[in-house]
Design a protein around this motif. Structure first.
Motif, PDB file in Angstrom:
ATOM      1  N   ILE A 108     -10.781  -8.729 -16.215  1.00  9.75           N
ATOM      2  CA  ILE A 108     -11.446  -8.015 -15.036  1.00  9.75           C
ATOM      3  C   ILE A 108     -12.898  -7.978 -15.272  1.00  9.75           C
ATOM      4  CG2 ILE A 108     -11.644  -5.599 -13.817  1.00  9.75           C
ATOM      5  CD1 ILE A 108      -8.492  -5.575 -13.867  1.00  9.75           C
ATOM      6  N   SER A 109     -13.333  -7.188 -16.573  1.00 10.22           N
ATOM      7  CA  SER A 109     -14.669  -7.215 -17.090  1.00 10.22           C
ATOM      8  C   SER A 109     -15.376  -8.340 -17.118  1.00 10.22           C
ATOM      9  CB  SER A 109     -14.925  -6.541 -18.424  1.00 10.22           C
ATOM     10  OG  SER A 109     -14.344  -7.139 -19.432  1.00 10.22           O
ATOM     11  N   THR A 110     -14.810  -9.438 -17.329  1.00 10.52           N
ATOM     12  CA  THR A 110     -15.578 -10.728 -17.399  1.00 10.52           C
ATOM     13  C   THR A 110     -15.699 -11.020 -15.942  1.00 10.52           C
ATOM     14  OG1 THR A 110     -14.407 -11.303 -19.375  1.00 10.52           O
ATOM     15  CG2 THR A 110     -15.449 -13.435 -18.008  1.00 10.52           C
ATOM     16  N   THR A 111     -14.830 -11.192 -15.265  1.00 14.01           N
ATOM     17  CA  THR A 111     -14.775 -11.396 -13.583  1.00 14.01           C
ATOM     18  C   THR A 111     -15.842 -10.555 -13.109  1.00 14.01           C
ATOM     19  OG1 THR A 111     -12.502 -11.904 -13.582  1.00 14.01           O
ATOM     20  CG2 THR A 111     -13.692 -11.762 -11.477  1.00 14.01           C
ATOM     21  N   THR A 112     -15.986  -9.178 -13.370  1.00  9.83           N
ATOM     22  CA  THR A 112     -16.951  -8.311 -12.695  1.00  9.83           C
ATOM     23  C   THR A 112     -18.309  -8.669 -13.017  1.00  9.83           C
ATOM     24  OG1 THR A 112     -14.954  -6.751 -12.583  1.00  9.83           O
ATOM     25  CG2 THR A 112     -17.561  -6.057 -12.473  1.00  9.83           C
ATOM     26  N   PHE A 113     -18.572  -8.853 -14.240  1.00 16.75           N
ATOM     27  CA  PHE A 113     -20.009  -9.312 -14.853  1.00 16.75           C
ATOM     28  C   PHE A 113     -20.478 -10.511 -14.117  1.00 16.75           C
ATOM     29  CE2 PHE A 113     -22.693 -11.782 -17.475  1.00 16.75           C
ATOM     30  CZ  PHE A 113     -23.903 -10.790 -17.796  1.00 16.75           C
ATOM     31  N   GLY A 114     -19.602 -11.487 -14.042  1.00 18.65           N
ATOM     32  CA  GLY A 114     -20.045 -12.799 -13.120  1.00 18.65           C
ATOM     33  C   GLY A 114     -20.374 -12.656 -11.985  1.00 18.65           C
ATOM     34  N   GLN A 115     -19.842 -11.677 -11.162  1.00 19.95           N
ATOM     35  CA  GLN A 115     -20.035 -11.344  -9.765  1.00 19.95           C
ATOM     36  C   GLN A 115     -20.994 -10.215  -9.619  1.00 19.95           C
ATOM     37  OE1 GLN A 115     -18.704 -13.288  -7.428  1.00 19.95           O
ATOM     38  NE2 GLN A 115     -17.719 -14.513  -8.642  1.00 19.95           N
ATOM     39  N   GLU A 116     -21.387  -9.872 -10.586  1.00 22.70           N
ATOM     40  CA  GLU A 116     -22.558  -8.499 -10.760  1.00 22.70           C
ATOM     41  C   GLU A 116     -23.912  -9.173 -10.103  1.00 22.70           C
ATOM     42  OE1 GLU A 116     -23.819  -5.206 -13.412  1.00 22.70           O
ATOM     43  OE2 GLU A 116     -22.676  -6.802 -14.402  1.00 22.70           O
ATOM     44  N   LYS A 117     -24.476  -8.333  -9.381  1.00 19.52           N
ATOM     45  CA  LYS A 117     -25.877  -8.551  -8.792  1.00 19.52           C
ATOM     46  C   LYS A 117     -26.854  -7.846  -9.569  1.00 19.52           C
ATOM     47  CE  LYS A 117     -24.905  -9.027  -3.998  1.00 19.52           C
ATOM     48  NZ  LYS A 117     -25.139  -8.620  -2.442  1.00 19.52           N
ATOM     49  N   LEU A 118     -28.004  -8.650  -9.951  1.00 15.08           N
ATOM     50  CA  LEU A 118     -29.127  -8.075 -10.471  1.00 15.08           C
ATOM     51  C   LEU A 118     -30.079  -7.565  -9.696  1.00 15.08           C
ATOM     52  CD1 LEU A 118     -29.575 -11.060 -13.206  1.00 15.08           C
ATOM     53  CD2 LEU A 118     -28.522  -8.704 -13.506  1.00 15.08           C
ATOM     54  N   LYS A 119     -30.753  -6.678  -9.543  1.00 11.92           N
ATOM     55  CA  LYS A 119     -31.715  -6.155  -8.606  1.00 11.92           C
ATOM     56  C   LYS A 119     -32.847  -5.498  -9.035  1.00 11.92           C
ATOM     57  CE  LYS A 119     -28.441  -2.436  -8.241  1.00 11.92           C
ATOM     58  NZ  LYS A 119     -27.287  -1.785  -7.902  1.00 11.92           N
ATOM     59  N   THR A 120     -33.918  -5.332  -8.175  1.00 16.06           N
ATOM     60  CA  THR A 120     -35.042  -4.592  -8.436  1.00 16.06           C
ATOM     61  C   THR A 120     -35.446  -4.148  -7.124  1.00 16.06           C
ATOM     62  OG1 THR A 120     -37.454  -4.792  -8.999  1.00 16.06           O
ATOM     63  CG2 THR A 120     -36.801  -6.620  -7.820  1.00 16.06           C
ATOM     64  N   THR A 121     -36.085  -2.807  -7.352  1.00 15.23           N
ATOM     65  CA  THR A 121     -36.604  -2.024  -6.227  1.00 15.23           C
ATOM     66  C   THR A 121     -38.159  -1.767  -6.187  1.00 15.23           C
ATOM     67  OG1 THR A 121     -36.269   0.121  -7.188  1.00 15.23           O
ATOM     68  CG2 THR A 121     -34.611  -0.845  -5.680  1.00 15.23           C
ATOM     69  N   SER A 122     -38.746  -2.662  -7.105  1.00 12.99           N
ATOM     70  CA  SER A 122     -40.200  -2.380  -7.468  1.00 12.99           C
ATOM     71  C   SER A 122     -40.758  -3.881  -7.791  1.00 12.99           C
ATOM     72  CB  SER A 122     -40.451  -1.475  -8.539  1.00 12.99           C
ATOM     73  OG  SER A 122     -40.007  -1.940  -9.565  1.00 12.99           O
ATOM     74  N   GLY A 123     -40.278  -5.064  -7.060  1.00 15.19           N
ATOM     75  CA  GLY A 123     -40.751  -6.282  -7.466  1.00 15.19           C
ATOM     76  C   GLY A 123     -42.608  -6.290  -7.069  1.00 15.19           C
ATOM     77  N   HIS A 124     -43.166  -6.817  -7.669  1.00 14.60           N
ATOM     78  CA  HIS A 124     -44.610  -7.068  -7.430  1.00 14.60           C
ATOM     79  C   HIS A 124     -44.917  -8.338  -6.705  1.00 14.60           C
ATOM     80  CE1 HIS A 124     -48.911  -7.951  -9.016  1.00 14.60           C
ATOM     81  NE2 HIS A 124     -49.065  -7.399  -7.803  1.00 14.60           N
ATOM     82  N   ILE A 125     -45.477  -8.316  -5.352  1.00 16.70           N
ATOM     83  CA  ILE A 125     -45.837  -9.417  -4.743  1.00 16.70           C
ATOM     84  C   ILE A 125     -47.582  -9.233  -4.586  1.00 16.70           C
ATOM     85  CG2 ILE A 125     -45.663 -10.659  -2.433  1.00 16.70           C
ATOM     86  CD1 ILE A 125     -42.889 -10.278  -3.951  1.00 16.70           C
ATOM     87  N   LYS A 126     -47.964 -10.575  -4.715  1.00 13.60           N
ATOM     88  CA  LYS A 126     -49.579 -10.385  -4.878  1.00 13.60           C
ATOM     89  C   LYS A 126     -50.064 -11.659  -3.643  1.00 13.60           C
ATOM     90  CE  LYS A 126     -52.300 -12.224  -7.901  1.00 13.60           C
ATOM     91  NZ  LYS A 126     -53.007 -12.170  -9.255  1.00 13.60           N
ATOM     92  N   PHE A 127     -51.024 -11.456  -2.827  1.00 16.93           N
ATOM     93  CA  PHE A 127     -51.451 -12.669  -2.128  1.00 16.93           C
ATOM     94  C   PHE A 127     -52.823 -12.681  -2.422  1.00 16.93           C
ATOM     95  CE2 PHE A 127     -51.682  -9.669   1.490  1.00 16.93           C
ATOM     96  CZ  PHE A 127     -52.871 -10.272   2.049  1.00 16.93           C
ATOM     97  N   PHE A 128     -53.483 -13.908  -2.487  1.00 13.83           N
ATOM     98  CA  PHE A 128     -54.944 -14.157  -2.600  1.00 13.83           C
ATOM     99  C   PHE A 128     -55.387 -15.097  -1.988  1.00 13.83           C
ATOM    100  CE2 PHE A 128     -58.282 -16.287  -5.131  1.00 13.83           C
ATOM    101  CZ  PHE A 128     -59.128 -15.410  -5.125  1.00 13.83           C
ATOM    102  N   SER A 129     -56.603 -15.118  -1.417  1.00 10.62           N
ATOM    103  CA  SER A 129     -57.220 -16.096  -0.430  1.00 10.62           C
ATOM    104  C   SER A 129     -58.521 -16.075  -0.500  1.00 10.62           C
ATOM    105  CB  SER A 129     -56.826 -15.708   0.935  1.00 10.62           C
ATOM    106  OG  SER A 129     -57.659 -14.662   1.363  1.00 10.62           O
ATOM    107  N   THR A 130     -59.185 -17.215  -0.634  1.00  9.75           N
ATOM    108  CA  THR A 130     -60.685 -17.167  -0.981  1.00  9.75           C
ATOM    109  C   THR A 130     -61.412 -17.826   0.329  1.00  9.75           C
ATOM    110  OG1 THR A 130     -62.343 -17.998  -2.360  1.00  9.75           O
ATOM    111  CG2 THR A 130     -60.626 -19.371  -2.179  1.00  9.75           C
TER     112      THR A 130
END
Length: 183
Positions: free
Chosen positions: A13-35
């Motif tokens: 069960i623990s192996t199956t659960t780890f394999g299905q586990e989602k990794l997440k972030t709620t503070s991802g950094h997105i940057k855009f740049f133009s010139t």
């Protein structure tokens, strides 16, 4: 015998659960740049939300468009306006896709991997298929995903054909994303 069966069941069960586990972030950094000849424009957003499922390679993220911060308040005002991104009508940019070379990435081993990512990117209410590279760094069961790519604003219905904006706003924008995933 019952104890052995219970131990095997719990490990399974623990192996199956780890394999299905989602990794997440709620503070991802997105940057855009133009010139442009008039000036460089850069904005940063630290509120991107993303989920990565290592077992399937599924990758989704959502970016609140009004959370981009600019050096000049007037840039931010123009960016959010109806004439440009209309962030009240289109409050989020979204990506939904997957890692297409999942077999080349070992999520149980520290290292640096190049992921081929394909899916649908929606900006300003328009969805386009995209395929890009994402660098994945795995260290101590944490994953950092980094990618840089260009988008053409007109592909997403963001364009000016006359007047001052047509000279002061670049036709393409460089996007950089840094997503620190945890369980």
């Amino acid at each position: 015998m019952k104890k052995l069966f219970l131990v095997i069941l719990l490990i399974s069960i623990s192996t199956t659960t780890f394999g299905q586990e989602k990794l997440k972030t709620t503070s991802g950094h997105i940057k855009f740049f133009s010139t442009t000849p008039a000036e460089d424009i850069e904005a940063n957003n630290y509120k991107a939300i993303s989920n990565l499922t290592p077992s399937t390679g599924d990758l989704v993220f959502s970016i609140p468009m009004q959370s981009f911060e600019f050096e000049k308040s007037l840039m931010q005002k123009h960016y959010n306006s109806k004439k440009f991104l209309n962030t009240k009508k289109f409050p989020k940019a979204k990506f939904k896709g997957s890692i297409t070379n999942l077999s080349a990435i070992n999520f149980s081993k520290d290292g640096t991997y190049t992921a081929d990512v394909s899916g649908d990117l929606t900006i300003h209410g328009i969805t386009k298929k995209v395929s890009e590279k994402m660098m994945l760094v795995l260290k101590n069961r944490a994953v950092t995903g980094t990618t840089t790519f260009d988008i053409i604003l007109a592909d997403y219905g963001i364009e000016f054909t006359k007047g001052k904006p047509s000279k002061n706003i670049a036709k393409s924008v460089k996007i950089t994303a840094v997503l620190n995933y945890t369980k």
